[in-house]
Design a protein around this motif. Structure first.
Motif, PDB file in Angstrom:
ATOM      1  N   LYS B  21      27.634 -56.784  56.140  1.00 22.55           N
ATOM      2  CA  LYS B  21      26.570 -56.070  56.851  1.00 22.55           C
ATOM      3  C   LYS B  21      25.231 -56.814  56.858  1.00 22.55           C
ATOM      4  CE  LYS B  21      28.344 -51.487  55.627  1.00 22.55           C
ATOM      5  NZ  LYS B  21      28.906 -51.115  56.927  1.00 22.55           N
ATOM      6  N   THR B  22      24.465 -56.533  57.910  1.00 16.99           N
ATOM      7  CA  THR B  22      23.050 -56.859  57.895  1.00 16.99           C
ATOM      8  C   THR B  22      22.329 -55.614  57.419  1.00 16.99           C
ATOM      9  OG1 THR B  22      23.142 -58.491  59.664  1.00 16.99           O
ATOM     10  CG2 THR B  22      21.048 -57.355  59.349  1.00 16.99           C
ATOM     11  N   VAL B  23      21.636 -55.728  56.289  1.00 14.24           N
ATOM     12  CA  VAL B  23      20.914 -54.578  55.740  1.00 14.24           C
ATOM     13  C   VAL B  23      19.420 -54.752  56.000  1.00 14.24           C
ATOM     14  CG1 VAL B  23      20.460 -53.179  53.690  1.00 14.24           C
ATOM     15  CG2 VAL B  23      22.657 -54.353  53.929  1.00 14.24           C
ATOM     16  N   ILE B  24      18.817 -53.711  56.524  1.00 13.02           N
ATOM     17  CA  ILE B  24      17.357 -53.717  56.723  1.00 13.02           C
ATOM     18  C   ILE B  24      16.759 -52.789  55.676  1.00 13.02           C
ATOM     19  CG2 ILE B  24      15.469 -53.252  58.334  1.00 13.02           C
ATOM     20  CD1 ILE B  24      17.549 -53.637  60.629  1.00 13.02           C
ATOM     21  N   ALA B 117      24.786 -58.604  50.650  1.00 12.84           N
ATOM     22  CA  ALA B 117      24.801 -58.379  52.101  1.00 12.84           C
ATOM     23  C   ALA B 117      24.865 -59.712  52.854  1.00 12.84           C
ATOM     24  CB  ALA B 117      23.546 -57.618  52.515  1.00 12.84           C
ATOM     25  N   ARG B 118      25.417 -59.677  54.045  1.00 12.68           N
ATOM     26  CA  ARG B 118      25.447 -60.893  54.875  1.00 12.68           C
ATOM     27  C   ARG B 118      24.021 -61.355  55.123  1.00 12.68           C
ATOM     28  NH1 ARG B 118      27.126 -61.119  60.969  1.00 12.68           N
ATOM     29  NH2 ARG B 118      26.865 -63.339  61.305  1.00 12.68           N
ATOM     30  N   TYR B 119      23.197 -60.464  55.631  1.00 11.37           N
ATOM     31  CA  TYR B 119      21.761 -60.688  55.686  1.00 11.37           C
ATOM     32  C   TYR B 119      21.064 -59.483  55.075  1.00 11.37           C
ATOM     33  CZ  TYR B 119      22.731 -64.186  59.322  1.00 11.37           C
ATOM     34  OH  TYR B 119      23.203 -65.256  60.025  1.00 11.37           O
ATOM     35  N   SER B 120      20.009 -59.725  54.327  1.00  7.07           N
ATOM     36  CA  SER B 120      19.153 -58.634  53.866  1.00  7.07           C
ATOM     37  C   SER B 120      17.746 -58.914  54.372  1.00  7.07           C
ATOM     38  CB  SER B 120      19.171 -58.554  52.343  1.00  7.07           C
ATOM     39  OG  SER B 120      18.167 -57.666  51.898  1.00  7.07           O
ATOM     40  N   ILE B 121      17.251 -58.021  55.225  1.00  3.38           N
ATOM     41  CA  ILE B 121      15.939 -58.223  55.861  1.00  3.38           C
ATOM     42  C   ILE B 121      15.001 -57.135  55.362  1.00  3.38           C
ATOM     43  CG2 ILE B 121      14.833 -58.654  58.080  1.00  3.38           C
ATOM     44  CD1 ILE B 121      17.521 -58.465  59.404  1.00  3.38           C
ATOM     45  N   ILE B 122      13.735 -57.503  55.196  1.00  2.00           N
ATOM     46  CA  ILE B 122      12.753 -56.529  54.720  1.00  2.00           C
ATOM     47  C   ILE B 122      11.949 -56.045  55.923  1.00  2.00           C
ATOM     48  CG2 ILE B 122      11.006 -56.103  52.950  1.00  2.00           C
ATOM     49  CD1 ILE B 122      13.662 -57.461  51.930  1.00  2.00           C
ATOM     50  N   GLY B 123      12.033 -54.747  56.210  1.00  2.00           N
ATOM     51  CA  GLY B 123      11.405 -54.230  57.433  1.00  2.00           C
ATOM     52  C   GLY B 123      10.448 -53.086  57.173  1.00  2.00           C
ATOM     53  N   SER B 124       9.436 -52.988  58.030  1.00  2.00           N
ATOM     54  CA  SER B 124       8.505 -51.853  57.991  1.00  2.00           C
ATOM     55  C   SER B 124       7.826 -51.783  59.354  1.00  2.00           C
ATOM     56  CB  SER B 124       7.492 -52.014  56.858  1.00  2.00           C
ATOM     57  OG  SER B 124       6.734 -53.186  57.048  1.00  2.00           O
ATOM     58  N   PHE B 125       6.855 -50.910  59.507  1.00  2.00           N
ATOM     59  CA  PHE B 125       6.207 -50.801  60.817  1.00  2.00           C
ATOM     60  C   PHE B 125       5.560 -52.118  61.233  1.00  2.00           C
ATOM     61  CE2 PHE B 125       5.943 -46.230  59.437  1.00  2.00           C
ATOM     62  CZ  PHE B 125       6.834 -45.758  60.394  1.00  2.00           C
ATOM     63  N   VAL B 126       5.019 -52.871  60.270  1.00  2.34           N
ATOM     64  CA  VAL B 126       4.240 -54.061  60.615  1.00  2.34           C
ATOM     65  C   VAL B 126       5.079 -55.190  61.239  1.00  2.34           C
ATOM     66  CG1 VAL B 126       2.439 -53.567  58.903  1.00  2.34           C
ATOM     67  CG2 VAL B 126       4.357 -55.085  58.285  1.00  2.34           C
ATOM     68  N   ASP B 141      27.011 -55.074  62.680  1.00  4.13           N
ATOM     69  CA  ASP B 141      27.299 -54.120  61.609  1.00  4.13           C
ATOM     70  C   ASP B 141      26.035 -54.010  60.753  1.00  4.13           C
ATOM     71  OD1 ASP B 141      28.331 -52.520  59.671  1.00  4.13           O
ATOM     72  OD2 ASP B 141      29.965 -53.853  59.081  1.00  4.13           O
ATOM     73  N   ILE B 142      25.276 -52.968  61.039  1.00  5.57           N
ATOM     74  CA  ILE B 142      23.913 -52.877  60.483  1.00  5.57           C
ATOM     75  C   ILE B 142      23.752 -51.614  59.641  1.00  5.57           C
ATOM     76  CG2 ILE B 142      21.456 -52.683  61.111  1.00  5.57           C
ATOM     77  CD1 ILE B 142      22.231 -54.155  63.765  1.00  5.57           C
ATOM     78  N   LEU B 143      23.125 -51.784  58.492  1.00  5.78           N
ATOM     79  CA  LEU B 143      22.767 -50.643  57.645  1.00  5.78           C
ATOM     80  C   LEU B 143      21.258 -50.647  57.446  1.00  5.78           C
ATOM     81  CD1 LEU B 143      23.366 -48.316  55.591  1.00  5.78           C
ATOM     82  CD2 LEU B 143      23.539 -50.107  53.838  1.00  5.78           C
ATOM     83  N   ILE B 144      20.632 -49.524  57.754  1.00  7.17           N
ATOM     84  CA  ILE B 144      19.202 -49.384  57.467  1.00  7.17           C
ATOM     85  C   ILE B 144      19.089 -48.637  56.140  1.00  7.17           C
ATOM     86  CG2 ILE B 144      16.974 -48.616  58.356  1.00  7.17           C
ATOM     87  CD1 ILE B 144      18.327 -48.413  61.145  1.00  7.17           C
ATOM     88  N   LEU B 145      18.446 -49.264  55.181  1.00  5.82           N
ATOM     89  CA  LEU B 145      18.393 -48.712  53.825  1.00  5.82           C
ATOM     90  C   LEU B 145      16.958 -48.312  53.468  1.00  5.82           C
ATOM     91  CD1 LEU B 145      19.620 -48.213  50.989  1.00  5.82           C
ATOM     92  CD2 LEU B 145      19.128 -50.609  50.470  1.00  5.82           C
TER      93      LEU B 145
END
Lengths: 242, 242
Positions: B21-24, B117-126, B141-145
């Motif tokens: 998964k790509t996890v955000i 995770a395949r990719y782990s990305i750090i996300g927010s409004f900015v 295949d994406i999971l928003i955490l």
């Protein structure tokens, strides 16, 4: 009034932390609805168990003919059991005077986690006003516990929990309440979906699953607000109508 | 496209299940925002740790002067650390070229749970558009955490997760998507609160808490959509801008 809301039972990391709380356990599809139906139709008591094994073990201690083995796995009746988890199965003819040993996948597990609560009440759309009235009159520290599905968020439980939270907080000065984020979000979801509960159930993950299994009529039963005004309370390991 | 959303990291019961998964990872207040700020201002890498002890231990392996100890407990800078968790502290002057060892209470813990995770990305409004663009182009295949707070539901993470889910699913035929309940609910919350993100942050539990601590200006930084278009990716134990 203290009011909190968990979207899944995973959040109960310490069951003893519930000891001063009134917990309202919500499993709209279908445990909470089925339990209310069974009690309305004269079941003597309902004994929720966290596993099929525990249900069978418990049954072996009872007099044959005095009880029914009830529950589901994957939405379907468990092999060798008497009843599945459709509220429509729990007729007066079948359940009157009986002890029901009840093993559903999510609701039973959530209920057994509340064994140390001051009060543990089983709530859903069919008895929402009865549950709210009791909670308002008997507690100022309330937790609404959604059963979810395999520890996942369920829309129908969140919407019902939001309805309960909305009814509990209605008329109270907003500034004084300082609601938790989960309460705030659930009330928003209730306000959005409350206009058509049946449609919400039909569109929910679990509603779609039950429809595929042929249980679409269950959704109608589960969407009927205040149709079964009973008050199921879980205490000392058994659920009774109070 | 497979898309799922967890409101708290508690739901990750098996970290290896994330491997395809790509996890955000979303922690709006404030880890995700602070990490983006630090990388924009030239921090070399950020090393998230799940505990203060781990941060100190890791620091003892590095050359003095090459790193900063960063993080918070109870919203405040940790005793003896160089920086707390306010994005406003992570100026170019302070962080450029440095390794940041970073121990926040919730975000760091959530991030370290995604190590497989395949990719782990750090996300927010900015950086929401940057994150969505990468996820769309690199994964189906994406999971928003949501990081939540002490394993509790947080409104601001749910709304940001809903925004990401909305942007990921926009334009796709609704019938084919079969969204999970958590995705559906988060999108609804985003649609409700998206008109005024700053107000939502100010009204959220954690926003009220930070305001009481004197961090009200942080909320404004955290509410600024696409103000810091960096792509923080967590891989092999470190977060870098890609």
């Amino acid at each position: 009034m203290e009011l909190d809301l968990y979207f899944t039972p995973l959040q109960i990391q310490d069951e003893l932390s519930l000891k001063d709380k009134t917990v309202i356990v919500v499993d709209v599809l279908r445990a909470s609805t089925t339990i209310s139906t069974a009690l309305k139709n004269g079941a003597r008591v309902i004994i929720p168990t966290a596993s099929v094994e525990n249900a069978v073990k418990y049954a072996s201690t009872l007099e044959p003919g005095s009880f029914l083995l009830c529950g589901e796995r994957g939405g379907k009746i468990i092999d060798g059991f008497d009843l599945g988890n459709s509220p429509l199965e729990y007729t007066e003819e079948k359940v009157k005077g009986k002890t029901l040993i009840y093993a559903s996948t999510n609701g039973s597990v959530a209920i057994t986690k509340t064994k140390y609560a001051r009060y543990s009440i089983i709530g859903s759309f069919v008895n929402v006003s009865t549950v709210v009235k009791f909670a308002k009159e008997n507690s100022d520290d309330i937790l609404i516990l959604c059963s979810g599905k395999f520890n996942r968020f369920c829309l129908e439980d969140a919407v019902c929990a939001g309805m309960i939270a909305f009814m509990l907080t209605k008329g109270k000065p907003k500034k004084k309440l300082k609601l938790s984020d989960s309460v705030t979000a659930a009330i928003k979801l209730y306000k959005f979906y409350g206009r058509n509960l049946l449609k919400m159930l039909q569109e929910s993950e679990h509603g779609r699953f039950l429809t595929e299994l042929g249980f679409e009529d269950d959704l109608k039963v589960c969407a009927e607000v205040d149709s079964i005004p009973v008050l199921p309370i879980y205490s000392d390991g058994v659920i009774k109508a109070v």
